[in-house]
Motif scaffolding. Sequence first.
Motif, mmCIF file in Angstrom:
data_model
loop_
_atom_site.group_PDB
_atom_site.id
_atom_site.type_symbol
_atom_site.label_atom_id
_atom_site.label_comp_id
_atom_site.label_asym_id
_atom_site.label_seq_id
_atom_site.Cartn_x
_atom_site.Cartn_y
_atom_site.Cartn_z
ATOM 1 N N VAL A 26 -12.714 56.076 -12.161
ATOM 2 C CA VAL A 26 -13.419 57.270 -12.629
ATOM 3 C C VAL A 26 -14.251 57.772 -11.455
ATOM 4 O O VAL A 26 -15.171 57.083 -11.007
ATOM 5 C CB VAL A 26 -14.352 56.931 -13.811
ATOM 6 N N ASP A 27 -13.933 58.951 -10.951
ATOM 7 C CA ASP A 27 -14.626 59.457 -9.764
ATOM 8 C C ASP A 27 -15.942 60.134 -10.159
ATOM 9 O O ASP A 27 -15.964 61.258 -10.644
ATOM 10 C CB ASP A 27 -13.737 60.434 -9.001
ATOM 11 N N LEU A 28 -17.037 59.407 -9.947
ATOM 12 C CA LEU A 28 -18.383 59.961 -10.143
ATOM 13 C C LEU A 28 -19.152 59.874 -8.827
ATOM 14 O O LEU A 28 -20.371 59.783 -8.812
ATOM 15 C CB LEU A 28 -19.122 59.183 -11.239
ATOM 16 N N SER A 29 -18.400 59.904 -7.714
ATOM 17 C CA SER A 29 -18.984 59.599 -6.402
ATOM 18 C C SER A 29 -20.011 60.627 -5.940
ATOM 19 O O SER A 29 -20.822 60.334 -5.068
ATOM 20 C CB SER A 29 -17.875 59.464 -5.350
ATOM 21 N N ASP A 30 -19.986 61.839 -6.519
ATOM 22 C CA ASP A 30 -20.978 62.835 -6.100
ATOM 23 C C ASP A 30 -22.303 62.675 -6.853
ATOM 24 O O ASP A 30 -23.255 63.414 -6.620
ATOM 25 C CB ASP A 30 -20.437 64.264 -6.249
ATOM 26 N N PHE A 31 -22.369 61.709 -7.781
ATOM 27 C CA PHE A 31 -23.633 61.362 -8.439
ATOM 28 C C PHE A 31 -24.130 60.036 -7.857
ATOM 29 O O PHE A 31 -23.332 59.170 -7.515
ATOM 30 C CB PHE A 31 -23.433 61.173 -9.946
ATOM 31 N N ASN A 32 -25.436 59.880 -7.794
ATOM 32 C CA ASN A 32 -26.011 58.598 -7.347
ATOM 33 C C ASN A 32 -26.159 57.692 -8.575
ATOM 34 O O ASN A 32 -27.247 57.515 -9.116
ATOM 35 C CB ASN A 32 -27.364 58.830 -6.669
ATOM 36 N N THR A 33 -25.021 57.128 -9.015
ATOM 37 C CA THR A 33 -24.998 56.442 -10.307
ATOM 38 C C THR A 33 -25.524 55.016 -10.248
ATOM 39 O O THR A 33 -25.520 54.365 -9.209
ATOM 40 C CB THR A 33 -23.563 56.396 -10.866
ATOM 41 N N ILE A 34 -25.941 54.563 -11.442
ATOM 42 C CA ILE A 34 -26.330 53.161 -11.632
ATOM 43 C C ILE A 34 -25.687 52.657 -12.926
ATOM 44 O O ILE A 34 -25.478 53.432 -13.860
ATOM 45 C CB ILE A 34 -27.871 53.008 -11.710
ATOM 46 N N ASP A 35 -25.360 51.387 -12.947
ATOM 47 C CA ASP A 35 -24.965 50.712 -14.179
ATOM 48 C C ASP A 35 -26.004 49.637 -14.460
ATOM 49 O O ASP A 35 -26.419 48.914 -13.552
ATOM 50 C CB ASP A 35 -23.573 50.078 -14.030
ATOM 51 N N LEU A 36 -26.476 49.583 -15.708
ATOM 52 C CA LEU A 36 -27.383 48.522 -16.141
ATOM 53 C C LEU A 36 -26.601 47.677 -17.130
ATOM 54 O O LEU A 36 -26.199 48.166 -18.186
ATOM 55 C CB LEU A 36 -28.617 49.104 -16.845
ATOM 56 N N CYS A 37 -26.359 46.435 -16.769
ATOM 57 C CA CYS A 37 -25.416 45.644 -17.549
ATOM 58 C C CYS A 37 -25.742 44.165 -17.412
ATOM 59 O O CYS A 37 -26.093 43.705 -16.328
ATOM 60 C CB CYS A 37 -24.005 45.917 -17.008
ATOM 61 N N GLY A 38 -25.639 43.436 -18.514
ATOM 62 C CA GLY A 38 -25.807 41.990 -18.460
ATOM 63 C C GLY A 38 -24.472 41.291 -18.644
ATOM 64 O O GLY A 38 -23.528 41.865 -19.194
ATOM 65 N N THR A 39 -24.406 40.062 -18.199
ATOM 66 C CA THR A 39 -23.170 39.303 -18.362
ATOM 67 C C THR A 39 -22.943 38.929 -19.820
ATOM 68 O O THR A 39 -21.817 38.666 -20.231
ATOM 69 C CB THR A 39 -23.223 37.988 -17.551
ATOM 70 N N GLY A 40 -24.026 38.903 -20.623
ATOM 71 C CA GLY A 40 -23.898 38.317 -21.950
ATOM 72 C C GLY A 40 -23.746 36.815 -21.799
ATOM 73 O O GLY A 40 -23.898 36.260 -20.705
ATOM 74 N N GLY A 41 -23.455 36.153 -22.903
ATOM 75 C CA GLY A 41 -23.217 34.711 -22.826
ATOM 76 C C GLY A 41 -24.478 33.877 -22.749
ATOM 77 O O GLY A 41 -24.409 32.676 -22.493
ATOM 78 N N ASP A 42 -25.664 34.506 -22.992
ATOM 79 C CA ASP A 42 -26.877 33.697 -22.916
ATOM 80 C C ASP A 42 -27.253 33.074 -24.267
ATOM 81 O O ASP A 42 -28.210 32.322 -24.368
ATOM 82 C CB ASP A 42 -28.055 34.498 -22.344
ATOM 83 N N LYS A 43 -26.460 33.403 -25.308
ATOM 84 C CA LYS A 43 -26.636 32.841 -26.667
ATOM 85 C C LYS A 43 -28.015 33.150 -27.245
ATOM 86 O O LYS A 43 -28.520 32.401 -28.083
ATOM 87 C CB LYS A 43 -26.409 31.321 -26.666
ATOM 88 N N LYS A 44 -28.625 34.253 -26.835
ATOM 89 C CA LYS A 44 -29.973 34.576 -27.302
ATOM 90 C C LYS A 44 -29.980 35.595 -28.443
ATOM 91 O O LYS A 44 -30.992 35.800 -29.088
ATOM 92 C CB LYS A 44 -30.805 35.130 -26.130
ATOM 93 N N ASP A 45 -28.847 36.290 -28.660
ATOM 94 C CA ASP A 45 -28.750 37.283 -29.742
ATOM 95 C C ASP A 45 -29.901 38.287 -29.730
ATOM 96 O O ASP A 45 -30.534 38.557 -30.754
ATOM 97 C CB ASP A 45 -28.663 36.596 -31.113
ATOM 98 N N THR A 46 -30.173 38.833 -28.561
ATOM 99 C CA THR A 46 -31.200 39.869 -28.438
ATOM 100 C C THR A 46 -30.639 41.217 -28.893
ATOM 101 O O THR A 46 -29.431 41.400 -29.009
ATOM 102 C CB THR A 46 -31.665 39.997 -26.976
ATOM 103 N N PHE A 47 -31.553 42.161 -29.111
ATOM 104 C CA PHE A 47 -31.105 43.525 -29.388
ATOM 105 C C PHE A 47 -30.532 44.129 -28.101
ATOM 106 O O PHE A 47 -30.543 43.491 -27.047
ATOM 107 C CB PHE A 47 -32.236 44.365 -29.991
ATOM 108 N N ASN A 48 -30.007 45.357 -28.176
ATOM 109 C CA ASN A 48 -29.228 45.914 -27.054
ATOM 110 C C ASN A 48 -30.137 46.490 -25.963
ATOM 111 O O ASN A 48 -30.251 47.709 -25.787
ATOM 112 C CB ASN A 48 -28.255 46.972 -27.579
ATOM 113 N N ILE A 49 -30.745 45.572 -25.221
ATOM 114 C CA ILE A 49 -31.796 45.947 -24.260
ATOM 115 C C ILE A 49 -31.239 46.777 -23.108
ATOM 116 O O ILE A 49 -31.798 47.814 -22.741
ATOM 117 C CB ILE A 49 -32.511 44.678 -23.742
ATOM 118 N N SER A 50 -30.112 46.364 -22.504
ATOM 119 C CA SER A 50 -29.621 47.099 -21.327
ATOM 120 C C SER A 50 -29.085 48.476 -21.711
ATOM 121 O O SER A 50 -29.208 49.434 -20.942
ATOM 122 C CB SER A 50 -28.553 46.290 -20.574
ATOM 123 N N THR A 51 -28.529 48.620 -22.923
ATOM 124 C CA THR A 51 -28.033 49.930 -23.351
ATOM 125 C C THR A 51 -29.200 50.874 -23.617
ATOM 126 O O THR A 51 -29.171 52.044 -23.215
ATOM 127 C CB THR A 51 -27.150 49.789 -24.605
#
Length: 331
Positions: free
Chosen positions: A68-93
């Motif tokens: 997906v070409d978004l190269s003209d934007f200075n983009t960031i992704d905020l994402c966790g690996t998951g798998g921490d078994k903590k069942d938190t709410f959707n903090i990174s989203t």
Amino acid sequence: MIKEILEQLFEHQTLNREEAKAALTEIANGKCNNSEIAAFISVYLMRSIKVEELAGFRDALLELCTPVDLSDFNTIDLCGTGGDKKDTFNISTLSSFVVAGAGGKVAKHGNYAVSSNCGSSNVMEALGYKFKNDVPKLREEMEKTGICFLHAPLFNSAMKNVAPIRRELGVKTFFNMLGPMINPSFPKNQMVGVYSLEISRLYNYIYQQTKTNFIILYSLDGYDEISLTGDFKITSRELEQVMSPSMLGLKTVRPEELYGGKTVDDATKIFMDVLTNQGTEAQTQTVIANSAMGLKCITPSKSFEDCVGEAKESLESGKALNALKKLISLQ
């Protein structure tokens, strides 16, 4: 070829980068049956993955993804690996919308839940977002709202092929480690949370070899994000530092205050409560902490204090909520 690689792995040998890339390419191309895929995944449930193996898996998936070409934007992704078994709410989203509300450009990569109750794709779907790989439409969303959502299976056939097996296993696998590293828009900035110090070291080694501006987060009590339940470690190209909540001007919270509920409906209610300033203090502060770190990743020269202030303003003013409303209105 997968049979030879499995024999090699069963003899306690490791793969070099090219072998790892070749193995995952075979899986992605549908050349392996479910038993072979399950056996391959299981090897890495019983021993640690090596840097060369993780780098090779990442190479394969990035080469095979639909870009997906978004190269003209200075983009960031905020994402966790998951798998921490903590069942938190959707903090990174949630933090993604706060960053977008503060003027960032967020290419959020996500998927349905595998090892938790509700993944980012589950909550986005419940909110009315329609998954797509229509690049002009994704670009329009980015231009008008500051955020678009990239549902992983639409962009990577390997994730699609292994999804049923991951669901049946129901535990974290090396695909959890790969998820944040295979965003098909190749964002220029990446804030990623990991569930162990070992994976933080692997990520740091791999990201140091890229041009990506990155921050890796790990809470020392096992969360794959800043949980504010205690100290956390941040790692970037220039910095490795253990921080406490008070260093961000925020309070320590209790683990039970981060619980995301049992269902997608529970998770969606918490999501909207936070965005409409009706979340608990613990929920709000945790989102602000992670959002601030995302803003710091985009502009490393900014102070932590300024980034926390910008995140608070985005949430309290309704800018983060408006980013969501605009995004849903474009569906």
